[in-house]
Design an enzyme around this catalytic site. Structure first.
Site, PDB file in Angstrom:
ATOM      1  N   HIS A 161     -14.486 -14.445  29.424  1.00  0.00           N
ATOM      2  CA  HIS A 161     -15.476 -14.990  28.710  1.00  0.00           C
ATOM      3  C   HIS A 161     -16.694 -13.942  29.000  1.00  0.00           C
ATOM      4  CE1 HIS A 161     -13.505 -18.964  28.500  1.00  0.00           C
ATOM      5  NE2 HIS A 161     -13.164 -18.473  29.509  1.00  0.00           N
ATOM      6  N   SER A 282     -31.551  10.439  21.731  1.00  0.00           N
ATOM      7  CA  SER A 282     -32.370   9.728  20.970  1.00  0.00           C
ATOM      8  C   SER A 282     -33.640  10.635  20.304  1.00  0.00           C
ATOM      9  CB  SER A 282     -32.966   8.614  21.280  1.00  0.00           C
ATOM     10  OG  SER A 282     -34.151   8.170  20.567  1.00  0.00           O
ATOM     11  N   LYS A 288     -32.850   8.451  26.393  1.00  0.00           N
ATOM     12  CA  LYS A 288     -31.768   7.501  25.967  1.00  0.00           C
ATOM     13  C   LYS A 288     -30.456   8.543  26.032  1.00  0.00           C
ATOM     14  CE  LYS A 288     -31.232   4.314  23.489  1.00  0.00           C
ATOM     15  NZ  LYS A 288     -30.981   3.461  22.258  1.00  0.00           N
ATOM     16  N   GLU A 295     -19.096   4.097  19.643  1.00  0.00           N
ATOM     17  CA  GLU A 295     -19.658   3.227  18.541  1.00  0.00           C
ATOM     18  C   GLU A 295     -19.083   3.689  17.482  1.00  0.00           C
ATOM     19  OE1 GLU A 295     -24.231   2.284  19.088  1.00  0.00           O
ATOM     20  OE2 GLU A 295     -23.828   4.399  19.929  1.00  0.00           O
TER      21      GLU A 295
END
Ligand code: ARG
Length: 463
Positions: A161, A282, A288, A295
């Site tokens: 979970h 970024s 970043k 992704e």
């Protein structure tokens, strides 16, 4: 522009050429030119067989062979002019052959149809993709095994979970993916074996009255045998669906792993550092480092599922045998194969380059009362409590630690004895995460010794 003359390959009974829209919907050359090499290979095998069986002369076969080789070099050299008026790769090649060698070109299509021809070409193309799929999986599994070996005994939290459940080892987690991609590999090999039958010689649908030798062409093209039913041979696209199904299941695995890498590389987790080679920055936030490759793998998977569904839809309503609907098979498989190979290669690169953050993994492994099950098991094993009672006692201790803002091993013996008087100092031996993972020696369990057994097993399998 619409060609006003009828099609020179099949237009005998046609007075006029197709409408421009008809040509646009009908032509497949824009995409099936990807099968040019397979088309020429199939034609060469067919021509050689026609000569060997005396259906055409040796000199015609030789002219055809040389013409086909010229066409192949024209296509490879980028000088071949593809024509939409000639619809597809089969007729583009044959029309060029006619220009190059004249009359003998017209004998190539003896005992053959575009129906068995396209099935053969597409099978040859898809078979190459199965082989590339196989190689991509093997490379990825090796990368995972290298990670598993390096971190066979690194502790980390195991989740259910997405809540901390029990400590596991990094090697064990990597091996879970080895099992998944290993099943993909066995599916690919199974499907590759099943699909390797030659449709060539099934002709339009019924076979042919020419004394062709289907074993000869099958062998020349690397097939194990000819397809045994000519109707099935020209109407079967199971091999493409097998490819897409294998690709879909593998893609699902890739996507799950990609999702874990996105989570693991976040500032909140810091379980893994992805290499600069597989991350991006970024344009506005200098701090970043984004896991874009992961992704994109996660996202590209949708196209593969889409292709699988699309081809199922194309096929599901078709009566035997060939219908033009089946021309819609190729773009789906081409796109899925391209994206699958890219995703596999990107995942392999990411896995090879990534660095598990051992200290962060270990710190997280001990949090969240992850050794509560070990405590319950100890109560059963040492004090002889029924598991349900042990579960209850442990739950009370977890509540006590939570209230005190500490972890289970930080409770004092007195605090523990206040819940169950029988608890002794020995309990602290099982509360550490290292003890916890080392004790999970059941076959397939997370203990480093078991992880190493499985690494060796996989190395043998892949050797
Ligand atoms: N371009 C066609 C395809 O991809 C080739 C087969 C055409 N056969 C036919 N009977 N029209 O399916």
């Amino acid at each position: 522009m619409t060609d006003t003359t009828s099609n020179k390959m099949w237009g005998g009974r046609f007075a006029a050429g197709p409408d421009a829209i008809m040509e646009a919907i009908n032509a497949s050359i824009s995409f099936d030119k990807r099968m040019a090499a397979q088309d020429i290979e199939g034609s060469r095998a067919h021509a050689a067989m026609l000569a060997a069986t005396g259906i055409i002369t040796d000199s015609d076969a030789e002219a055809i062979r040389e013409g086909l080789l010229t066409i192949l070099s024209e296509i490879e050299g980028g000088t071949f002019e593809f024509s939409a008026a000639l619809e597809d790769i089969h007729m583009n090649v044959e029309a060029r052959l006619k220009e190059l060698i004249g009359a003998p070109a017209g004998r190539l299509h003896t005992g053959r149809s575009r129906n068995d021809q396209v099935a053969t070409d597409f099978k040859l193309w898809t078979r190459d993709q199965f082989d590339a799929f196989d190689a991509g999986l093997v490379a990825l599994i090796h990368a995972l095994l290298a990670q598993a070996e390096a971190g066979a005994d690194w502790v980390m939290p195991g989740f259910t979970h997405l809540q901390t459940a029990q400590p596991v080892t990094w090697g064990h987690h990597m091996l879970a993916y080895v099992e998944m991609f290993g099943r993909d590999l066995s599916r690919v090999r199974d499907a590759r074996k099943r699909m390797n039958e030659s449709p060539l010689g099934a002709a339009a649908l019924a076979g042919t009255s020419f004394p062709i030798d289907r074993d000869m062409t099958a062998q020349a093209l690397g097939f194990d045998r000819p397809c045994a039913n000519s109707l099935d041979a020209v109407s079967d696209r199971d091999f493409a669906l097998d490819f897409l199904s294998c690709a879909s299941i593998c893609a699902m695995h890739l996507s799950r792993f990609a999702e874990e890498l996105v989570i693991w590389s976040s500032a909140q987790f810091r379980f893994v550092a992805l290499s600069d080679r597989f991350s991006t920055g970024s344009s506005i936030m200098p701090q970043k480092k984004n896991p874009d490759a992961a992704e994109l793998i996660r996202a590209k998977i949708g196209r593969i599922f889409g292709a699988n569904t699309a081809l199922m839809m194309v096929m599901k309503g078709l009566p035997l045998t060939y219908s033009k609907d089946m021309q819609e098979d190729k773009e789906q498989v081409f796109d899925a194969a391209d994206n699958l190979m890219l995703a596999l290669a990107a995942m392999e690169g990411m896995v090879r380059d990534m660095t598990g953050q051992r200290d962060n993994l270990a710190a997280a492994a001990g949090s969240g009362f992850s050794t509560a099950t070990d405590l319950a098991d100890w109560l059963v094993r040492v004090l002889g409590l029924p598991f349900r009672d042990a579960h209850h006692v442990t739950g009370t201790l977890v509540g006590m630690a939570e209230k005190a803002g500490c972890d289970l091993p930080d409770l004092t013996l007195e605090q523990m004895q206040s819940v169950h008087g029988g608890i002794t100092h020995g309990v602290f031996d099982v509360l550490g995460v290292e003890n916890s993972v080392n004790s999970r020696m059941s076959y397939g369990g997370t203990a480093p010794a078991q992880v190493r057994v499985q690494i060796e097993r996989w190395k043998d399998i892949l050797a």
